[in-house]
Design a protein around this motif. Structure first.
Motif, PDB file in Angstrom:
ATOM      1  N   LEU A   2       1.196  -0.954   0.061  1.00 23.33           N
ATOM      2  CA  LEU A   2       0.111   0.030  -0.080  1.00 23.33           C
ATOM      3  C   LEU A   2       0.784   1.500   0.189  1.00 23.33           C
ATOM      4  O   LEU A   2       1.433   1.308   1.770  1.00 23.33           O
ATOM      5  CB  LEU A   2      -1.088  -0.279   0.949  1.00 23.33           C
ATOM      6  N   ASP A   4       1.460   5.565  -1.471  1.00 23.81           N
ATOM      7  CA  ASP A   4       0.800   6.048  -2.048  1.00 23.81           C
ATOM      8  C   ASP A   4       1.713   7.199  -2.405  1.00 23.81           C
ATOM      9  O   ASP A   4       3.142   6.735  -2.827  1.00 23.81           O
ATOM     10  CB  ASP A   4       0.469   6.783  -0.833  1.00 23.81           C
ATOM     11  N   LEU A  59      -1.023  -6.681   0.653  1.00 24.79           N
ATOM     12  CA  LEU A  59      -0.564  -6.254   1.212  1.00 24.79           C
ATOM     13  C   LEU A  59       0.182  -5.593   2.090  1.00 24.79           C
ATOM     14  O   LEU A  59       0.671  -4.182   2.185  1.00 24.79           O
ATOM     15  CB  LEU A  59      -1.825  -4.638   1.223  1.00 24.79           C
ATOM     16  N   THR A 262      -2.813   2.854   8.129  1.00 29.16           N
ATOM     17  CA  THR A 262      -4.385   2.503   7.087  1.00 29.16           C
ATOM     18  C   THR A 262      -5.848   2.148   7.621  1.00 29.16           C
ATOM     19  O   THR A 262      -5.262   1.423   8.885  1.00 29.16           O
ATOM     20  CB  THR A 262      -4.069   1.742   5.764  1.00 29.16           C
ATOM     21  N   ARG A 297      -7.080  -4.392  -5.113  1.00 30.75           N
ATOM     22  CA  ARG A 297      -6.439  -3.544  -5.925  1.00 30.75           C
ATOM     23  C   ARG A 297      -6.986  -2.135  -5.686  1.00 30.75           C
ATOM     24  O   ARG A 297      -7.266  -1.295  -5.364  1.00 30.75           O
ATOM     25  CB  ARG A 297      -7.145  -3.855  -7.070  1.00 30.75           C
ATOM     26  N   TRP A 299      -7.835  -1.369  -2.450  1.00 32.03           N
ATOM     27  CA  TRP A 299      -7.497  -0.830  -1.428  1.00 32.03           C
ATOM     28  C   TRP A 299      -6.191   0.093  -1.856  1.00 32.03           C
ATOM     29  O   TRP A 299      -5.751   1.066  -1.316  1.00 32.03           O
ATOM     30  CB  TRP A 299      -7.240  -2.136  -1.000  1.00 32.03           C
ATOM     31  N   LYS A 300      -5.361  -0.637  -2.876  1.00 31.14           N
ATOM     32  CA  LYS A 300      -4.350   0.334  -2.997  1.00 31.14           C
ATOM     33  C   LYS A 300      -4.490   1.421  -4.038  1.00 31.14           C
ATOM     34  O   LYS A 300      -4.120   2.245  -3.791  1.00 31.14           O
ATOM     35  CB  LYS A 300      -3.463  -0.846  -4.477  1.00 31.14           C
ATOM     36  N   TRP A 304      -4.191   4.913  -3.054  1.00 30.97           N
ATOM     37  CA  TRP A 304      -2.375   5.416  -3.855  1.00 30.97           C
ATOM     38  C   TRP A 304      -2.968   7.162  -4.143  1.00 30.97           C
ATOM     39  O   TRP A 304      -2.189   8.080  -3.880  1.00 30.97           O
ATOM     40  CB  TRP A 304      -2.870   5.079  -5.274  1.00 30.97           C
TER      41      TRP A 304
END
Length: 329
Positions: A2, A4, A59, A262, A297, A299-300, A304
């Motif tokens: 995960l 950003d 993740l 998160t 996907r 969650w990612k 981001w």
């Protein structure tokens, strides 16, 4: 993973298990309480464990903190902890609680695999506790902390918010008490997360105020940024050690650049920050039968888009619509 757009990697997951609470702290919610989430809106135990499994196995999450509301009000808490402890790799698990139910649950939580607890306690004076929380349960919190320590849920960390005119004179006494009992005290600046939106920047007790008060009785030596890492608390060695005291200065000394968290709300929303005004829905994906890969996907993608900071230092800052009890601490 995960990650950003600023290169921060989230490895610490905060999971709100319920929005309900058995206290009515003045800096969190009104005396009459709030409109709680309906049971169909809450994630089930199976859904919570599935999301944590995806976070841990797919993740890169290594730490899980269970929060609320008051997480001890979640009927399936012990079972959730036991199932998460069985994951490979096993994440470290902690719990943030008001402590009222710890005396009866500490041993079971430790046996299930919980590693430690954070307990909220803002005062050593029962009358002030009753004023702050609108409940006469001070002794239950003290008993709960003692039970947690006896069960090995250590270090027991104590979270304290100082409020003007109520407990703002107690910082040195609280630290002396924590040192005596072997607890690690952490003062937290009052944050704009109250349901009433009554928070005032000008009236809050700041980190500088807290440290000045502590130094009237103790010698504090700053631990340093290398020891701190991504932890929200700045820590000081008390009187040469071994005891430490921490200050979480979310408002006056933001630590957003090192954030590794998160968050999942009790109704299955991803939050990138406590102060975010946007959420990403994972509950809908779960209940529509999406596979783990699609949930990961989403969650990612949510992470981001995490912003550079909380925005607290911006004059145009707006509090989140949802209060602390709904989004988790």
């Amino acid at each position: 993973m995960l990650i950003d757009t600023f290169g921060r990697v989230a490895t610490d997951l905060r999971v709100s298990l319920t929005d309900r609470c058995n206290l009515r702290c003045t800096y969190c919610m009104p005396e009459e309480g709030l409109q709680w989430l309906g049971k169909p809106d809450l994630l089930t135990d199976d859904e919570i464990v599935r999301l944590i499994r995806i976070a841990v196995t797919d993740l890169g999450i290594t730490e899980v903190r269970f929060t609320g509301g008051e997480p001890l009000l979640r009927p399936g808490l012990v079972g959730i902890v036991e199932r998460v402890a069985a994951l490979e790799p096993r994440p470290r698990m902690s719990l943030t609680t008001n402590g009222i139910g710890l005396k009866r649950t500490a041993q079971a939580l430790a046996a299930a695999g919980l590693d430690r607890v954070n307990v909220s306690l803002d005062t050593l004076r029962p009358d002030v506790f009753k004023t702050l929380t609108r409940r006469d349960r001070h002794h239950d919190v003290l008993d709960g902390m003692a039970a947690a320590a006896a069960a090995g849920l250590t270090p027991v960390k104590v979270n304290t918010v100082l409020m003007p005119g109520l407990n703002d004179d107690e910082a040195p006494d609280l630290l002396a008490w924590a040192v005596e009992h072997g607890y690690e005290l952490r003062f937290i600046e009052q944050m704009p997360l109250d349901a009433q939106h009554g928070w005032q920047r000008d009236g809050m007790i700041t980190a500088s105020d807290i440290l000045a008060s502590l130094r009237t009785r103790f010698t504090l030596t700053e631990e340093g940024s290398e020891e701190r890492g991504s932890a929200p608390a700045e820590r000081w060695v008390v009187d040469g050690g071994p005891h430490r005291v921490g200050v979480i200065a979310s408002v006056t000394r933001p630590f957003c650049a090192a954030c590794d968290r998160t968050r999942l709300t009790a109704d299955g929303q991803v939050r990138t920050c406590l102060f975010a005004r946007e959420e990403s829905d994972l509950r809908a994906a779960l209940r529509s039968g999406e596979p783990d890969e699609e949930i990961a996907r989403r969650w990612k993608l949510a992470m981001w888009g995490k912003k550079a900071g909380s925005g607290l230092d911006d004059p145009s800052f707006l509090q989140p619509d949802r209060p602390m009890s709904a989004i988790g601490g």
